[in-house]
Write a protein that holds these residues in place. Structure first.
Motif, mmCIF file in Angstrom:
data_model
loop_
_atom_site.group_PDB
_atom_site.id
_atom_site.type_symbol
_atom_site.label_atom_id
_atom_site.label_comp_id
_atom_site.label_asym_id
_atom_site.label_seq_id
_atom_site.Cartn_x
_atom_site.Cartn_y
_atom_site.Cartn_z
ATOM 1 N N ASP A 95 5.349 8.481 -0.102
ATOM 2 C CA ASP A 95 6.501 7.611 0.127
ATOM 3 C C ASP A 95 7.166 7.178 -1.178
ATOM 4 N N HIS A 96 6.432 7.248 -2.263
ATOM 5 C CA HIS A 96 7.011 6.883 -3.555
ATOM 6 C C HIS A 96 7.841 8.015 -4.159
ATOM 7 N N GLU A 105 13.759 -2.195 -0.516
ATOM 8 C CA GLU A 105 12.865 -1.045 -0.624
ATOM 9 C C GLU A 105 12.480 -0.811 -2.076
ATOM 10 N N LYS A 106 13.481 -0.876 -2.954
ATOM 11 C CA LYS A 106 13.221 -0.673 -4.379
ATOM 12 C C LYS A 106 12.210 -1.692 -4.895
ATOM 13 N N VAL A 107 12.378 -2.948 -4.474
ATOM 14 C CA VAL A 107 11.462 -4.000 -4.905
ATOM 15 C C VAL A 107 10.055 -3.717 -4.401
ATOM 16 N N MET A 108 9.926 -3.390 -3.100
ATOM 17 C CA MET A 108 8.605 -3.164 -2.529
ATOM 18 C C MET A 108 7.871 -2.032 -3.245
ATOM 19 N N HIS A 109 8.591 -0.965 -3.532
ATOM 20 C CA HIS A 109 7.955 0.154 -4.230
ATOM 21 C C HIS A 109 7.580 -0.237 -5.662
ATOM 22 N N LYS A 152 8.095 2.165 8.241
ATOM 23 C CA LYS A 152 8.258 2.573 6.849
ATOM 24 C C LYS A 152 9.329 1.796 6.084
ATOM 25 N N ILE A 153 10.313 1.276 6.794
ATOM 26 C CA ILE A 153 11.313 0.472 6.089
ATOM 27 C C ILE A 153 11.286 -0.920 6.708
#
Length: 242
Positions: A95-96, A105-109, A152-153
């Motif tokens: 997922d990365h 999403e960017k923050v979570m990753h 996933k999101i």
């Protein structure tokens, strides 16, 4: 109450419902035989002070007493023998490798929220940010709770939650968990589109606070427009037990 008094009340508590709402009651009536508790992301990275996102969500979680309220909901549903489902959030190494994503999403990753070593291993899982909060494990890991495949999101479109509920004859959802304006609101919208009646438990969730805005306030406003009912934990427990 005058417009001036309502404005003053909203300043004191911006989350308070309007005294004279324009939106009608839906006529929702709880049927325990058709109802399930659905808890979104009851995981360490959201709900623990040791979690990756606590600096963003912690104040709202503490103010709402979210952790304890979720525990009360789990407890009453289990005591009554009613259906409980969890929709978790996991990220695997693949997922990365996504080529694009939204701001959160960017923050979570970036902060490695909900990271797991892979879909077929529990290596390093227990006690990690992706794991369930310890006090909820007796309810979640009892062999009866539905643990859906991961979303996933934000919404349940990519997991099997709706299928699992349909297979149990569920058509009413009591919705709680994290986060108010993200996964909870996305689950609310999709479950409504799928034909479920949905009640949101307003103090069994919480939202982010950033210079970009108060996510909990945004969610509460949308819940008023969308949900078939907006209850507190106390109202929910009373509706179930009386």
């Amino acid at each position: 109450m005058s417009n001036e008094s309502q404005a003053a009340q909203q300043q004191l508590n911006p989350y308070a419902d309007p005294v004279n709402p324009a939106l009608p009651e839906t006529g929702f009536s709880l049927d325990r035989a058709r109802a399930a508790l659905v808890v979104i992301d009851p995981q360490i990275d959201f709900l623990s002070s040791k979690g990756a996102s606590w600096s963003v969500f912690g104040d709202s979680i503490v103010e709402n007493n979210t952790v304890a309220n979720l525990g009360k909901l789990f407890k009453v549903f289990k005591e009554l023998g009613l259906t409980v489902a969890v929709s978790p959030h996991y990220y695997y190494p693949c997922d990365h490798e996504w080529h694009f994503g939204g701001p959160l999403e960017k923050v979570m990753h970036k902060i490695c929220m909900f990271d797991r070593k892979g879909p077929n291993t529990l290596e390093g899982f227990e006690g990690s940010g992706a794991d369930f909060l310890e006090e909820y494990k007796p309810y979640i890991l009892d062999g009866k709770t539905i643990i859906a495949s991961p979303h996933k999101i934000y919404g349940p479109e990519s997991n099997d939650l709706a299928l699992q509920l349909r297979k149990r004859g569920i058509s009413q959802v009591i919705l709680a968990g994290m986060a108010a304006n993200l996964c909870v609101e996305s689950h609310l919208r999709e479950l409504i589109e799928q034909g479920f009646e949905v009640v949101v438990v307003r103090d069994a969730t919480a939202g982010p606070r950033l210079p970009d805005g108060d996510g909990y306030l945004a969610a509460i406003i949308n819940y008023r427009y969308l949900a078939h009912a907006l209850w507190t934990t106390e109202q929910t427990v009373n509706a179930l037990t009386n």
